[in-house]
Each structure stands twice: as structure tokens, then as C-alpha cells.
Design an enzyme around this catalytic site. Structure first.
Site, PDB file in Angstrom:
ATOM      1  N   TYR A  10      13.513 -35.325 -13.084  1.00 40.23           N
ATOM      2  CA  TYR A  10      14.499 -34.741 -13.957  1.00 40.23           C
ATOM      3  C   TYR A  10      15.267 -33.708 -13.312  1.00 40.23           C
ATOM      4  CZ  TYR A  10      17.802 -32.882 -17.461  1.00 40.23           C
ATOM      5  OH  TYR A  10      18.858 -32.493 -17.898  1.00 40.23           O
ATOM      6  N   GLN A  52      17.470 -36.573 -23.900  1.00 43.94           N
ATOM      7  CA  GLN A  52      17.435 -38.065 -24.314  1.00 43.94           C
ATOM      8  C   GLN A  52      16.992 -38.572 -22.717  1.00 43.94           C
ATOM      9  OE1 GLN A  52      19.882 -35.721 -24.528  1.00 43.94           O
ATOM     10  NE2 GLN A  52      21.796 -36.335 -23.567  1.00 43.94           N
ATOM     11  N   ASN A  80      16.275 -26.918 -19.725  1.00 51.69           N
ATOM     12  CA  ASN A  80      16.131 -26.090 -20.988  1.00 51.69           C
ATOM     13  C   ASN A  80      15.079 -25.997 -21.910  1.00 51.69           C
ATOM     14  OD1 ASN A  80      17.127 -28.178 -22.316  1.00 51.69           O
ATOM     15  ND2 ASN A  80      19.496 -27.763 -22.223  1.00 51.69           N
ATOM     16  N   THR A 128      13.358 -19.318 -15.814  1.00 50.81           N
ATOM     17  CA  THR A 128      12.694 -18.814 -14.592  1.00 50.81           C
ATOM     18  C   THR A 128      12.250 -17.223 -14.442  1.00 50.81           C
ATOM     19  OG1 THR A 128      13.026 -18.891 -11.990  1.00 50.81           O
ATOM     20  CG2 THR A 128      14.901 -18.319 -13.461  1.00 50.81           C
ATOM     21  N   GLN A 130      17.496 -13.986  -9.007  1.00 47.75           N
ATOM     22  CA  GLN A 130      16.594 -14.591 -10.090  1.00 47.75           C
ATOM     23  C   GLN A 130      17.437 -14.587 -11.411  1.00 47.75           C
ATOM     24  OE1 GLN A 130      14.681 -16.011  -8.392  1.00 47.75           O
ATOM     25  NE2 GLN A 130      13.821 -17.422 -10.118  1.00 47.75           N
ATOM     26  N   HIS A 172      20.389 -17.233 -12.358  1.00 44.55           N
ATOM     27  CA  HIS A 172      19.901 -18.703 -12.987  1.00 44.55           C
ATOM     28  C   HIS A 172      20.496 -18.873 -14.486  1.00 44.55           C
ATOM     29  CE1 HIS A 172      17.481 -20.775 -10.140  1.00 44.55           C
ATOM     30  NE2 HIS A 172      17.005 -19.672  -9.711  1.00 44.55           N
ATOM     31  N   GLU A 232       6.059 -16.490 -12.484  1.00 48.44           N
ATOM     32  CA  GLU A 232       6.560 -17.799 -11.700  1.00 48.44           C
ATOM     33  C   GLU A 232       6.640 -17.527 -10.124  1.00 48.44           C
ATOM     34  OE1 GLU A 232      10.214 -21.028 -11.724  1.00 48.44           O
ATOM     35  OE2 GLU A 232      10.450 -19.205 -12.570  1.00 48.44           O
ATOM     36  N   HIS A 233       7.553 -16.469  -9.764  1.00 50.51           N
ATOM     37  CA  HIS A 233       7.458 -16.020  -8.536  1.00 50.51           C
ATOM     38  C   HIS A 233       7.243 -14.565  -8.511  1.00 50.51           C
ATOM     39  CE1 HIS A 233      11.107 -18.627  -9.490  1.00 50.51           C
ATOM     40  NE2 HIS A 233      10.509 -19.173  -8.214  1.00 50.51           N
ATOM     41  N   ASP A 288      12.889 -20.977  -2.770  1.00 49.23           N
ATOM     42  CA  ASP A 288      13.959 -22.076  -3.557  1.00 49.23           C
ATOM     43  C   ASP A 288      14.540 -23.253  -2.571  1.00 49.23           C
ATOM     44  OD1 ASP A 288      13.542 -20.702  -5.991  1.00 49.23           O
ATOM     45  OD2 ASP A 288      15.387 -19.307  -5.721  1.00 49.23           O
ATOM     46  N   GLU A 323     -30.639 -39.283 -26.941  1.00 54.48           N
ATOM     47  CA  GLU A 323     -29.370 -39.128 -27.819  1.00 54.48           C
ATOM     48  C   GLU A 323     -29.361 -40.323 -28.862  1.00 54.48           C
ATOM     49  OE1 GLU A 323     -26.484 -39.250 -24.659  1.00 54.48           O
ATOM     50  OE2 GLU A 323     -26.841 -37.239 -24.037  1.00 54.48           O
ATOM     51  N   HIS A 356     -28.157 -48.102 -24.200  1.00 59.15           N
ATOM     52  CA  HIS A 356     -27.738 -47.565 -23.030  1.00 59.15           C
ATOM     53  C   HIS A 356     -29.254 -47.998 -22.123  1.00 59.15           C
ATOM     54  CE1 HIS A 356     -24.296 -45.738 -24.683  1.00 59.15           C
ATOM     55  NE2 HIS A 356     -24.230 -45.015 -23.819  1.00 59.15           N
TER      56      HIS A 356
END
Length: 446
Positions: free
Chosen positions: A135, A199, A231, A254, A276, A279, A345-346, A379, A433, A438
Site C-alpha cells: 500500500y 478499502q 493513516n 511518523t 519530519q 509529513h 521511528e527515526h 527517506d 505427557e 506419540h
């Protein structure tokens, strides 16, 4: 240059001894409502699951303001996007692809062969998933770089079937942004859809029946793994379909954290915090420092730096939000404890002996060392991946890479003598067990 009213919070942790829980509560975080988004997203996911392409067109009209005639982007549109691409942008994309490919090719793990005993062998093979859905967002900004970061590691892992989906754009006739399409074509991706938001995640997870002759009976077959940022509605949809498919992470807004001392250039720090924040209004920018002088200098620079950038209003909102702050600490040791608790994240290290400091970081999506390794480099051009864990998820997860598309499979091969050697012990454990069959399955071979 316009001076913009920009405020950023200060959090003073000097002289305070906090438990890990208290420290986590003291640090800035965005206010997200993924649970609320789940309630809105669930009906959309079910609609796509049951009505396929018809639902996708209805939802595109509702959310994107356009009803795509062709949900799957025709091959000639992909080729045309490259032909009309700015040559400078094309050269930049090609270099980014080359660098990211070099790094990710080196990530491919080797198979293992372990001889446990004579005639007793366990092998581990790494197998790529069959089909992946990638995506690419298309909201406040256009991210052809995200096409590169998602597609290249999947290709290097050996994934044979790749799908890219990105929101339809009214100004581009219901197709994704042409630079997104051009990046797909440069990477050899042929299956691209003009579908966005929750979707798109639903289509990738469940597949979608066709509606028109152009769609065919099946518009899109389901995938095994869904990756890519988005998002909170995309995040909510990924949470809903997790288990039906694998996902990379539930990515939130971010983040950048900068650990800096008095050797840092305040202009670099201010520029990186602003970059940053660009964004979106929920982006997080955090400076952690023991230098009050640096904190003052950065804060004084921010209004002019923000005012000089194109998206000043968006940046100012992000910097003044609850997710952004300047955090004052006692010393470098204290600062390391704070950034490790934050798990950015960074994370930029702008200190004396930055490489040695970076080696002591235990939680970060990616670490950028020294004055000339800004997050912007990661990036686009560093060769590293920019799809990274947010919201503190770096404590337990990692960024996107070849490993995101591979599965380790163990292959067990024992001969008769090797099995006979452990048979009595195996039967003993099975009996303990209360699983006697087994043991009987082993005894049956002798």
C-alpha cells in the site's frame, strides 16, 4: 521569509528519577483513536469483502471524489507515466532503487544445516511468501519512495507476485499519482490498482470480484502479506484483517527524536525537526538534550525555519501538538535512557563520538549517526528502508526488510539408527505427557 508563531512544549526531566512506566508516561505521544477508527472501518471492509469492485468504486467516489472506470491501472498508463516523468526525478528514483536493492540483497539469510547426531539432520530453509500487497499512501503528500521501499525488499526476498495499490486522484482521471505509477513501472510491477484507504487493505486481504467487463470475473486475488504505511483508518483495517493475512505493522504518525549535546549545530537540529513535522499535523518531533543553550537556540530558530517552508501551517501544528517536545535531561546517560524508553521511528545522534553513542541505543526503528546523516537521507537515498515501527513499537519490532517477506521452514530428516537412538527417551516423554500414541508411532517403526 515569514515568521510563523511556533511553540513547542518543554519537558524538564532533570533531577528526576523515574521508573520505566513513569518515563513512558512523561514522554510525548500523539493522541490516536484506532479503536474509534475500527468501528468506522469494519463496515467498509465487509462491504468490499462481499461486493468487491462495486464497493471499491462506491467508496472511491465517497472518499476520493472520483469514480474510477478502471480500478486496475492499464499497462499503457504505467508506461506513459515513465515517459512523462521529469528526467531528474527519474534519475533520482533509479539511484534510490539501486541503493536500496544493494542493501536489501545483502539481507537475504543463508539456509542452515545442522547435524544433530550421525544420521540426524535439521535444515532450515527460507521461503518467500507467494503474493504480497503493497500500500502506498496518497493523501497530503505523494510517496514514490514508498513504492521503492516496499517493492525492492519483496523482490529481493523472491516474492513472485506483487501488487501495488494507491488512492485514485481526481486530478489524474481516477488513476494514482503518475509518479507512483512511474515508480511501479521502473521496478517492473505490472499489477497496480487505483484503490486507497481501508478499502485497499480489504481488497488485498480478501480479494475482490469484478463488476465490469474491464474488471473480469475477479478484479484482484487475495495476498498473503500486506505492507505499507497509511493513516489511522488504514491502520485500523490492517488490525481487522491481521490473521487473515500477515501485516508489517500498525504504523502510526511518523516520528523523529534527536539526541544532541552542545556540539550539535542548532540549525541542523531545527531543520530536521521541521522536516519530519512536514509529513502531517500529527507528526512527532522530539529533541532530547542536556544542553539548555542548544534547546534555547533551537527554539529560537524554529519560527523562521517553519515560516520559510512551504507547508508552514502543517509543520507548526505538528510542532505545537502533544506529540512534540524538547526534553531536558541531566546528561548524555540520562538522554540515552530517555530515547531508549521512547523507541523512536527515526533517531538521530548528534553528539560527540556519535558512533559510540549510537551503539548503545537499544530501541529505535533506524538510527542516523552524526551531522551528515539526516533522516531525509534514510527517506530516499541511504539504501536503508523507511518503512519503520512507530509509537514505541521499535521496542519489539523492526523496519521493513527482506525478512518481512520470508518464512523460515524447518526440514527434519532422521535415519533409522538416529531415530532408534532417541526412541526410548521419546517414549518416556510422550508417556509423561499422557500422549502414548506419540510413542507408539515411533515403536511401530521397530
Amino acid at each position: 521569509m515569514t515568521t510563523t508563531s511556533t511553540t513547542i512544549a518543554r519537558i524538564d526531566l532533570r533531577g528526576r528519577t523515574l521508573t520505566p512506566r513513569e518515563l513512558a508516561q512523561a514522554l510525548p505521544r500523539p493522541e490516536l483513536d484506532v479503536e474509534g477508527a475500527l468501528q468506522q472501518v469494519a463496515p467498509l471492509v465487509e462491504d468490499v469483502r462481499h461486493r468487491g469492485a462495486a464497493a471499491l468504486r462506491d467508496l472511491a467516489e465517497r472518499f476520493d471524489g472520483v469514480r474510477p472506470e478502471r480500478l486496475r491501472v492499464p499497462a499503457d498508463e504505467l508506461a506513459r507515466a515513465v515517459e512523462t516523468l521529469d528526467p531528474t526525478v527519474r534519475a533520482a528514483l533509479e539511484e534510490a532503487i539501486r541503493r536500496v536493492r544493494v542493501v536489501h540483497r545483502a539481507q537475504v539469510p543463508a539456509d542452515l544445516v545442522v547435524d544433530v547426531a550421525p544420521g540426524a539432520q535439521v535444515r532450515q530453509r527460507w521461503l518467500p511468501v507467494r503474493r504480497v500487497g503493497l500500500y502506498v499512501p496518497g493523501g497530503l503528500a505523494v510517496y514514490p519512495s514508498s513504492v521503492v521501499m516496499n517493492v525492492v525488499p519483496a523482490q529481493e526476498a523472491g516474492v513472485r507476485s506483487l501488487v501495488v495499490t494507491s488512492p485514485p486522484q481526481k486530478e489524474h482521471g481516477g488513476l494514482p499519482h503518475p509518479t507512483i505509477l512511474a515508480a511501479c513501472h521502473l521496478l517492473g510491477v505490472e499489477e497496480v490498482y487505483a484503490v486507497g484507504g481501508a478499502q485497499a487493505v480489504a481488497m488485498l486481504a480478501y480479494g475482490a470480484a469484478g463488476e465490469s467487463e474491464a474488471d473480469g470475473d475477479v478484479l484482484c486475488e487475495p495476498v498473503d502479506v500486506v505492507t505499507g504505511p497509511g493513516n489511522q483508518y488504514v491502520t485500523a483495517a490492517k488490525r481487522l484483517v491481521r490473521g487473515v493475512v500477515g501485516i508489517d505493522s500498525e504504523a502510526g504518525p511518523t516520528e523523529i527524536a534527536v539526541l544532541a549535546d552542545d556540539t550539535a549545530d542548532p540549525r541542523h537540529v531545527a531543520a530536521d525537526l521541521v522536516s519530519q513535522a512536514e509529513h502531517g499535523p500529527t507528526s512527532a518531533s522530539v529533541l532530547v538534550t542536556a544542553s539548555a543553550a542548544l534547546a534555547d537556540a533551537v527554539e529560537a530558530l524554529l519560527p523562521d525555519v517553519v515560516g520559510a517552508t512551504r507547508h508552514a501551517e502543517r509543520v507548526a501544528t505538528a510542532l505545537s501538538g502533544p506529540q512534540s517536545a524538547i526534553v531536558l535531561v541531566d546528561d548524555l546517560e540520562h538522554g540515552l535512557a530517555v530515547v531508549n524508553a521512547y523507541g523512536a521511528e527515526h533517531l538521530e545522534i548528534q553528539t560527540a563520538d556519535a558512533s559510540a553513542v549510537a551503539d548503545r541505543v537499544t530501541s529505535a526503528g533506524a538510527i542516523f549517526v552524526g551531522a551528515f546523516s539526516p533522516v531525509s537521507l534514510g527517506d530516499y537515498m541511504a539504501g536503508s528502508n523507511h518503512v519503520l515501527p512507530t509509537g514505541g513499537c521499535a521496542h519489539f519490532s523492526s523496519g521493513l526488510g527482506v525478512h518481512s517477506f520470508l518464512r523460515p521452514v524447518q526440514v527434519v530428516e532422521y535415519g533409522a539408527d538416529a531415530l532408534a537412538e532417541v526412541a526410548d527417551r521419546l517414549v518416556a516423554l510422550a508417556g509423561d505427557e499422557d500422549l502414548p500414541a506419540h510413542g507408539e508411532a515411533v515403536r511401530a517403526r521397530f
